[in-house]
Design a protein around this motif. Structure first.
Motif, PDB file in Angstrom:
ATOM      1  N   HIS A 213     -42.048 -21.453  -5.521  1.00 53.76           N
ATOM      2  CA  HIS A 213     -41.061 -21.320  -6.599  1.00 53.76           C
ATOM      3  C   HIS A 213     -39.886 -20.473  -6.136  1.00 53.76           C
ATOM      4  CE1 HIS A 213     -43.555 -17.626  -7.280  1.00 53.76           C
ATOM      5  NE2 HIS A 213     -42.364 -17.101  -7.456  1.00 53.76           N
ATOM      6  N   ASP A 214     -39.865 -20.128  -4.845  1.00 55.96           N
ATOM      7  CA  ASP A 214     -38.815 -19.289  -4.266  1.00 55.96           C
ATOM      8  C   ASP A 214     -37.663 -20.176  -3.788  1.00 55.96           C
ATOM      9  OD1 ASP A 214     -37.194 -17.635  -2.719  1.00 55.96           O
ATOM     10  OD2 ASP A 214     -38.887 -16.432  -2.010  1.00 55.96           O
ATOM     11  N   LEU A 215     -36.598 -20.220  -4.571  1.00 62.57           N
ATOM     12  CA  LEU A 215     -35.492 -21.127  -4.259  1.00 62.57           C
ATOM     13  C   LEU A 215     -34.723 -20.688  -3.016  1.00 62.57           C
ATOM     14  CD1 LEU A 215     -34.126 -21.878  -7.837  1.00 62.57           C
ATOM     15  CD2 LEU A 215     -35.838 -23.115  -6.522  1.00 62.57           C
ATOM     16  N   ASN A 216     -34.625 -19.379  -2.770  1.00 64.05           N
ATOM     17  CA  ASN A 216     -33.955 -18.921  -1.556  1.00 64.05           C
ATOM     18  C   ASN A 216     -34.702 -19.377  -0.315  1.00 64.05           C
ATOM     19  OD1 ASN A 216     -31.602 -17.503  -2.400  1.00 64.05           O
ATOM     20  ND2 ASN A 216     -32.888 -15.846  -3.154  1.00 64.05           N
ATOM     21  N   LEU A 217     -36.032 -19.343  -0.384  1.00 63.46           N
ATOM     22  CA  LEU A 217     -36.844 -19.812   0.738  1.00 63.46           C
ATOM     23  C   LEU A 217     -36.596 -21.304   0.980  1.00 63.46           C
ATOM     24  CD1 LEU A 217     -40.539 -18.838   1.348  1.00 63.46           C
ATOM     25  CD2 LEU A 217     -39.803 -21.175   1.675  1.00 63.46           C
ATOM     26  N   VAL A 218     -36.558 -22.083  -0.094  1.00 67.25           N
ATOM     27  CA  VAL A 218     -36.317 -23.523   0.030  1.00 67.25           C
ATOM     28  C   VAL A 218     -34.955 -23.784   0.663  1.00 67.25           C
ATOM     29  CG1 VAL A 218     -35.945 -25.657  -1.274  1.00 67.25           C
ATOM     30  CG2 VAL A 218     -37.814 -24.115  -1.902  1.00 67.25           C
ATOM     31  N   ARG A 219     -33.958 -23.062   0.215  1.00 65.08           N
ATOM     32  CA  ARG A 219     -32.596 -23.266   0.698  1.00 65.08           C
ATOM     33  C   ARG A 219     -32.494 -23.027   2.204  1.00 65.08           C
ATOM     34  NH1 ARG A 219     -27.692 -22.845  -2.273  1.00 65.08           N
ATOM     35  NH2 ARG A 219     -28.803 -21.882  -3.999  1.00 65.08           N
ATOM     36  N   HIS A 220     -33.264 -22.080   2.716  1.00 62.18           N
ATOM     37  CA  HIS A 220     -33.164 -21.715   4.123  1.00 62.18           C
ATOM     38  C   HIS A 220     -34.162 -22.445   5.011  1.00 62.18           C
ATOM     39  CE1 HIS A 220     -30.901 -18.373   2.365  1.00 62.18           C
ATOM     40  NE2 HIS A 220     -30.367 -18.213   3.547  1.00 62.18           N
ATOM     41  N   PHE A 221     -35.170 -23.091   4.422  1.00 58.91           N
ATOM     42  CA  PHE A 221     -36.244 -23.645   5.244  1.00 58.91           C
ATOM     43  C   PHE A 221     -36.330 -25.160   5.194  1.00 58.91           C
ATOM     44  CE2 PHE A 221     -40.707 -24.949   5.795  1.00 58.91           C
ATOM     45  CZ  PHE A 221     -40.960 -24.422   7.058  1.00 58.91           C
ATOM     46  N   ALA A 222     -36.211 -25.761   4.005  1.00 62.34           N
ATOM     47  CA  ALA A 222     -36.564 -27.163   3.826  1.00 62.34           C
ATOM     48  C   ALA A 222     -35.419 -28.114   4.154  1.00 62.34           C
ATOM     49  CB  ALA A 222     -37.040 -27.400   2.393  1.00 62.34           C
ATOM     50  N   ASP A 223     -35.799 -29.368   4.465  1.00 63.86           N
ATOM     51  CA  ASP A 223     -34.824 -30.452   4.648  1.00 63.86           C
ATOM     52  C   ASP A 223     -34.561 -31.155   3.318  1.00 63.86           C
ATOM     53  OD1 ASP A 223     -34.798 -30.059   7.492  1.00 63.86           O
ATOM     54  OD2 ASP A 223     -36.715 -31.119   7.580  1.00 63.86           O
ATOM     55  N   ARG A 224     -35.654 -31.451   2.606  1.00 60.88           N
ATOM     56  CA  ARG A 224     -35.546 -32.098   1.298  1.00 60.88           C
ATOM     57  C   ARG A 224     -36.357 -31.303   0.285  1.00 60.88           C
ATOM     58  NH1 ARG A 224     -37.600 -36.848   0.101  1.00 60.88           N
ATOM     59  NH2 ARG A 224     -39.178 -36.780   1.751  1.00 60.88           N
ATOM     60  N   VAL A 225     -36.055 -31.525  -0.988  1.00 63.06           N
ATOM     61  CA  VAL A 225     -36.743 -30.817  -2.059  1.00 63.06           C
ATOM     62  C   VAL A 225     -37.090 -31.800  -3.166  1.00 63.06           C
ATOM     63  CG1 VAL A 225     -34.553 -30.166  -3.153  1.00 63.06           C
ATOM     64  CG2 VAL A 225     -36.632 -28.866  -3.667  1.00 63.06           C
ATOM     65  N   ALA A 226     -38.291 -31.623  -3.755  1.00 60.50           N
ATOM     66  CA  ALA A 226     -38.705 -32.369  -4.937  1.00 60.50           C
ATOM     67  C   ALA A 226     -39.033 -31.350  -6.024  1.00 60.50           C
ATOM     68  CB  ALA A 226     -39.921 -33.243  -4.638  1.00 60.50           C
ATOM     69  N   VAL A 227     -38.439 -31.502  -7.195  1.00 65.73           N
ATOM     70  CA  VAL A 227     -38.579 -30.541  -8.285  1.00 65.73           C
ATOM     71  C   VAL A 227     -39.592 -31.065  -9.285  1.00 65.73           C
ATOM     72  CG1 VAL A 227     -37.379 -29.249 -10.084  1.00 65.73           C
ATOM     73  CG2 VAL A 227     -36.182 -29.838  -7.959  1.00 65.73           C
ATOM     74  N   MET A 228     -40.631 -30.248  -9.592  1.00 60.68           N
ATOM     75  CA  MET A 228     -41.684 -30.656 -10.524  1.00 60.68           C
ATOM     76  C   MET A 228     -41.586 -29.883 -11.823  1.00 60.68           C
ATOM     77  SD  MET A 228     -45.263 -31.431  -8.517  1.00 60.68           S
ATOM     78  CE  MET A 228     -45.908 -32.250  -9.986  1.00 60.68           C
ATOM     79  N   GLU A 229     -41.780 -30.603 -12.922  1.00 61.35           N
ATOM     80  CA  GLU A 229     -41.856 -29.990 -14.248  1.00 61.35           C
ATOM     81  C   GLU A 229     -42.942 -30.690 -15.044  1.00 61.35           C
ATOM     82  OE1 GLU A 229     -39.042 -28.994 -18.141  1.00 61.35           O
ATOM     83  OE2 GLU A 229     -38.645 -30.769 -16.920  1.00 61.35           O
ATOM     84  N   ASN A 230     -43.924 -29.937 -15.504  1.00 61.50           N
ATOM     85  CA  ASN A 230     -45.006 -30.470 -16.348  1.00 61.50           C
ATOM     86  C   ASN A 230     -45.651 -31.713 -15.755  1.00 61.50           C
ATOM     87  OD1 ASN A 230     -44.538 -28.448 -18.271  1.00 61.50           O
ATOM     88  ND2 ASN A 230     -42.975 -29.683 -19.296  1.00 61.50           N
ATOM     89  N   GLY A 231     -45.904 -31.686 -14.444  1.00 61.12           N
ATOM     90  CA  GLY A 231     -46.609 -32.788 -13.805  1.00 61.12           C
ATOM     91  C   GLY A 231     -45.750 -33.966 -13.424  1.00 61.12           C
TER      92      GLY A 231
END
Length: 537
Positions: A213-231
Motif C-alpha cells: 500500500h506504499d505508493l512511494n515504493l511503487v513509484r520507485h520500483f514497479a514497471d506497471r501497477v494494478a489497483v485493487m478495491e474490494n476484490g
C-alpha cells in the motif's frame, strides 16, 4: 505483451460462501515488476497467496497459467498438490510481510535456507550450507558465516528480511511474490531492501509481483501497477501513466492520501514549556564479561544528554531508526523510566511516587502505535474511554462519566448515530482507524496539555493515516494541545511538526524548525533519512 510468464484470468476467492476476490485478470511478463496496490481488505494479499494455494478454507476458481520450466503453461489453481510443491520455492518464491513470524524461531536462518536447497536442488547438507552462506552474503548481511548460525531473534529487522530474501532466491525462481516486504522496516533499511530487490531482480532476470500500500515504493520500483478495491482491479497500466493521470476515483483517492500540513505556526507563542529536558540521560544495566561481572554491572546508554523543549500548542517531532533512542526518550518523558538530568512537565518533575505523580499523569497522556494491542479486548468502549476519569475524577458518577465519554468520542468523529450502542461495543468491532480514534478519545478525556504520539499512524493504511493526522491537527488547533511525535516517517514529520530532532544511537544529531532540518539538513545522517524517504515533490 508477449506470452506472459503468469496469466491470471477470472480469479475468484470465496470463504464460506462470501466472495472476496471477484473475477480479476492480470498478467506478469518475464523480468517485469508489477505492483498490486490497495488498502487492507482490498484482496491483494489473498490474491497472491491464492496463486500458490496457501489460503486455508478458500474456494478458488479461474485460471492462473504459469509458463515455468519446460515451456508448457500449467494452471496453478488446478495442479495436483504434489506437482505444486515442486513449483513453490523453486519456480515461484514468496517474501512474507513479517519475517519474525515467517521464519522458524527454533532453527538458525542458515539451516532454513539450506532446507530449500536440499529439497529442490538435491544438494548435500554441506553444499547447501555453503550455498546458504553465499546467498546471505549476496543479500548484504555482514559476517554471513556467523549469521548463518544465528536464530531469527538474534538478527535485526533488516537482517531478518534479507535472510527471507536469500531463502526466496535460493533456487533462482522465475517469479517472486513480495508481500509488503518493507512495511515493518525503518526508512533507511527500507531503501536498502528496495535497492537490493531491484538489483537481484535485474541480476537474475526474475519477475516480481509486489503487494503493497506504499505508493512511494511503487513509484520507485514497479514497471506497471494494478489497483485493487474490494476484490476488484479498478485500474491498471504503466506506473507513470497511472500516477500522473489516474482514471478511477479510488486511485485518485489513494494518490491524494499523502499527509497534508495544516498546523498553526507557533512563533512568538508565549507560556511556560509543557515539557523541558536538559542533559536527559537514560541507561540500562548490562552484564560485564569475565570475573568483573561478578562484582559490577556495565551500562548501556540509550539516551545521552538530550536537550529539548515543547511550547504550548507546538509539535516536536522525534525521528530516527529503530534503536535510535526515540521511544526510550518518550518513556522517560512519561515518567516510566529512571533517568538522569533535568526533566520537567508543566514546571514539575517526576518523583517516582504514584500518588505524587498522579497530577502529572493527567497533564501528559499517550497514544500508542498499534491500537488493536493497546486497547483491552475484554473492555467495552465505555470502560476504555472512561477509565481515566475513574482515576483523575473519582467523584463523577456513572452517568456523568458516560456523558463525558460520548463527548470525547464525538470529538474524534465517532457517534452513536454511526454506531448504535457505541459505548457497549468492543474494540474488535471497529476498523484500525476507528480503534485509533478510540485510543485518542481515551487520552483526551482527562483534558491533557501534552500527548505523546508513538508512531500513531504507522499501522494504518494511507487513506486512514491522512484522516487520523487531520484529526490530530484539528484537535491541536481547537484545544491548544502540544504533541511529542515519535516516528520514522519523514512525511508525517513534515506534515505535523513545528520543531524536529533527529536521533541516532541515543544522541540528538540535529534539531531545529522542521522546514530548516528537512529542506536543508546539515548532518549526513539527516540527509540519508530524507533521501531514503523516497518522497517525490
Amino acid at each position: 505483451m508477449m506470452t506472459p510468464l503468469l496469466d491470471v484470468r477470472n480469479l475468484r476467492v470465496d470463504f464460506g460462501g462470501k466472495e472476496v476476490v471477484h473475477g480479476i485478470d492480470f498478467q506478469v511478463a518475464a523480468g517485469e515488476k508489477l505492483a498490486l496496490v490497495g488498502e487492507s481488505g482490498s484482496g491483494k494479499t489473498v490474491t497472491a497467496l491464492s496463486l500458490l494455494r496457501l489460503v486455508q478454507n478458500a474456494a478458488l476458481s479461474g485460471v492462473a497459467s504459469f509458463h515455468g520450466e519446460g515451456g508448457e503453461p500449467r494452471d496453478l489453481l488446478s495442479l495436483p498438490e504434489q506437482k505444486l510443491r515442486g513449483i513453490r520455492g523453486k519456480e515461484i518464491a514468496m517474501i512474507f510481510q513479517e519475517p519474525m513470524t515467517a521464519l522458524n524461531a527454533l532453527y538458525p536462518v542458515g539451516d532454513q535456507i539450506s532446507e530449500v536447497l536440499e529439497l529442490h536442488e538435491g544438494l548435500s547438507k554441506r553444499d547447501a550450507h555453503a550455498a546458504a552462506v553465499k546467498l546471505l552474503a549476496e543479500t548484504g548481511i555482514p559476517e554471513p558465516e556467523r549469521r548463518a548460525l544465528s536464530f531469527p531473534h538474534q538478527l535485526s529487522g533488516g537482517q531478518r528480511q534479507r535472510a527471507m530474501i536469500a531463502m526466496a532466491l535460493a533456487c533462482k525462481p522465475r517469479l517472486l511474490l513480495a508481500d509488503e516486504p518493507t512495511t515493518a522496516l525503518d526508512v533507511t533499511v527500507r531503501a536498502q531492501i528496495l535497492a537490493l530487490l531491484a538489483d537481484l531482480q535485474a541480476k537474475h532476470g526474475m519477475a516480481v509481483l509486489l503487494i503493497t500500500h506504499d505508493l512511494n515504493l511503487v513509484r520507485h520500483f514497479a514497471d506497471r501497477v494494478a489497483v485493487m478495491e474490494n476484490g476488484h482491479i479498478v485500474e491498471h497500466g504503466p506506473v507513470r501513466k497511472v500516477f500522473d493521470a489516474p482514471q478511477h476515483p479510488y486511485t485518485r483517492k489513494l494518490i491524494d492520501s499523502r499527509p497534508e500540513r495544516d498546523v498553526v505556526p507557533t512563533q512568538g507563542q508565549g507560556g511556560e514549556a509543557v515539557l523541558q529536558a536538559r542533559g536527559l540521560r537514560v541507561t540500562y544495566p548490562v552484564p560485564v564479561p569475565g570475573v568483573r561481572g561478578w562484582f559490577s554491572k556495565g551500562a548501556f546508554v540509550a539516551v545521552q544528554g538530550a536537550d529539548l523543549a515543547i511550547a504550548p500548542g507546538q509539535t516536536l517531532g522525534v525521528v530516527g531508526e529503530s534503536g535510535s533512542g526515540k521511544s526510550t526518550l518518550a518513556l522517560a518523558a512519561l515518567g516510566l523510566l529512571r533517568h538522569e538530568g533535568e526533566l520537567n512537565i508543566a514546571g514539575k518533575a517526576w518523583t517516582g511516587s504514584g500518588a505524587a505523580d498522579r497530577p502529572l499523569r493527567r497533564v501528559m497522556q499517550v497514544v500508542f502505535q498499534d491500537p488493536f494491542s493497546s486497547l483491552s479486548p475484554r473492555m467495552t468502549v465505555e470502560q476504555i474511554v472512561g477509565e481515566g476519569l475513574k482515576v483523575h475524577e473519582p467523584a463523577l458518577d456513572t452517568a456523568a462519566r458516560r456523558v463525558r465519554s460520548l463527548a470525547a468520542l464525538h470529538d474524534v468523529g465517532l457517534t452513536e448515530a454511526q454506531f448504535p450502542a457505541l459505548l457497549d461495543r468492543y474494540p474488535h468491532e471497529f476498523s484500525g482507524g476507528q480503534r485509533q480514534r478510540i485510543a485518542i478519545a481515551r487520552a483526551l478525556i482527562v483534558n491533557p496539555q501534552l500527548l505523546v504520539l508513538d508512531e500513531p499512524t504507522s499501522a494504518l493504511d494511507v487513506t486512514i493515516q491522512k484522516q487520523v493526522l487531520g484529526l490530530l491537527q484539528r484537535l491541536q488547533r481547537e484545544r491548544g494541545l502540544s504533541f511529542l511525535l515519535i516516528t520514522h516517517d519523514v512525511e508525517v514529520i513534515r506534515a505535523m511538526a513545528h520543531q524536529v530532532i533527529v536521533m541516532k544511537d541515543g544522541a540528538i544529531l540535529e534539531a531545529g524548525p522542521v522546514d530548516q532540518v528537512l529542506d536543508a539538513p546539515r548532518h549526513p545522517y539527516t540527509r540519508q533519512l530524507v533521501a531514503a524517504a523516497l518522497i517525490d515533490p
